[in-house]
Design a protein around this motif. Sequence first.
Motif, PDB file in Angstrom:
ATOM      1  N   ILE A   3      82.887  61.452  17.013  1.00  0.00           N
ATOM      2  CA  ILE A   3      81.746  61.238  17.854  1.00  0.00           C
ATOM      3  C   ILE A   3      82.231  60.137  18.711  1.00  0.00           C
ATOM      4  O   ILE A   3      82.733  59.297  18.880  1.00  0.00           O
ATOM      5  CB  ILE A   3      80.942  60.495  16.764  1.00  0.00           C
ATOM      6  N   VAL A  90      72.746  63.006  20.302  1.00  0.00           N
ATOM      7  CA  VAL A  90      73.204  63.831  18.864  1.00  0.00           C
ATOM      8  C   VAL A  90      72.615  65.201  19.068  1.00  0.00           C
ATOM      9  O   VAL A  90      71.776  64.849  17.885  1.00  0.00           O
ATOM     10  CB  VAL A  90      73.662  63.321  18.248  1.00  0.00           C
ATOM     11  N   HIS A  96      77.233  67.062  20.947  1.00  0.00           N
ATOM     12  CA  HIS A  96      76.454  65.827  22.138  1.00  0.00           C
ATOM     13  C   HIS A  96      75.987  66.889  23.470  1.00  0.00           C
ATOM     14  O   HIS A  96      76.149  67.591  23.966  1.00  0.00           O
ATOM     15  CB  HIS A  96      77.564  64.668  23.017  1.00  0.00           C
ATOM     16  N   PRO A 175      73.995  58.292  20.189  1.00  0.00           N
ATOM     17  CA  PRO A 175      75.194  58.113  20.373  1.00  0.00           C
ATOM     18  C   PRO A 175      75.401  57.219  19.336  1.00  0.00           C
ATOM     19  O   PRO A 175      75.682  57.569  18.056  1.00  0.00           O
ATOM     20  CB  PRO A 175      76.746  58.625  21.387  1.00  0.00           C
TER      21      PRO A 175
END
Length: 294
Positions: A3, A90, A96, A175
Amino acid sequence: MRIEGHLPHGRATKGGSLPYNSSNGNGAKAPGITIDFPDASVHSVPGWKSALDITCILLALPIWLPLMILLMMVTRLASPGPIFYRQKRVGLGGRHFSIWKFRTMKVSAETQTHEHYFQELMRVDRPMTKLDTYGDPRLAPFGRFLRASGLDELPQIFNVLCGEMSLVGPRPCTPNEFAHYEPRQRERVNALPGLTGYWQVNGKNKTTFNEMIVMDLFYLKNLSILLDLKILFKTCTVIAGQLVESRLSAQPNRQDSTLYTPAPILQTFVESARKSPRSPSTILQGLAESARKV
């Protein structure tokens, strides 16, 4: 699962101040963060879900398309700047994507406050009341109406058509928010994020962060076409209630008028978040004391 996100810094795009461009809004790159998470088991999307989404969108085309054109004109005339803004979120499996919204804030409005505010709500687990409730001077004309009605999210229909979202599903998180999730909380990305969802029609901003997570996981375990239809029908009623509630809070009665000073309270939070080294929880406590003394 890897991430990547950006730490909140300076001016951001949250709230629609500027189109998303991976900068902090002033052209400078924000500090990046990369966090490695264990891979989560990604649920496959049922075939009926995309069929239901496309069918509902096509049937409602005579309603949402003219409405979207009208809101585009209103946004353009009411406030200078872009009509839409993009923000990274997300999606399914932690991937993403960029959502589209109508811009609801004035151009270059300070938005770091929202990051502090939501992080504090996640930590103390209190009802996720929007900052708009206090009266937000950063909102563009009609911005409060768009947010209260949820119409600012109408352009996300195109995210649904692209397969990045569904009409029904968990709220797509940012995120930075996802980076603070615990392992069990990350399970909510095992479904397509939605324009509306089980949490949105069962309390939404009157519930806590943990209650939202519980509702999202409940939806994942009970996913069905019947549940999606129930949520879609209930969404119309919830939106109507939100509009009435927003109108009442914007026009407090005479007895409460001396106790209701929304703009100064929000301004205090904004200034404190920008200048004070105190934690968000301390700032919120100060706001509560200020509200009682007014």
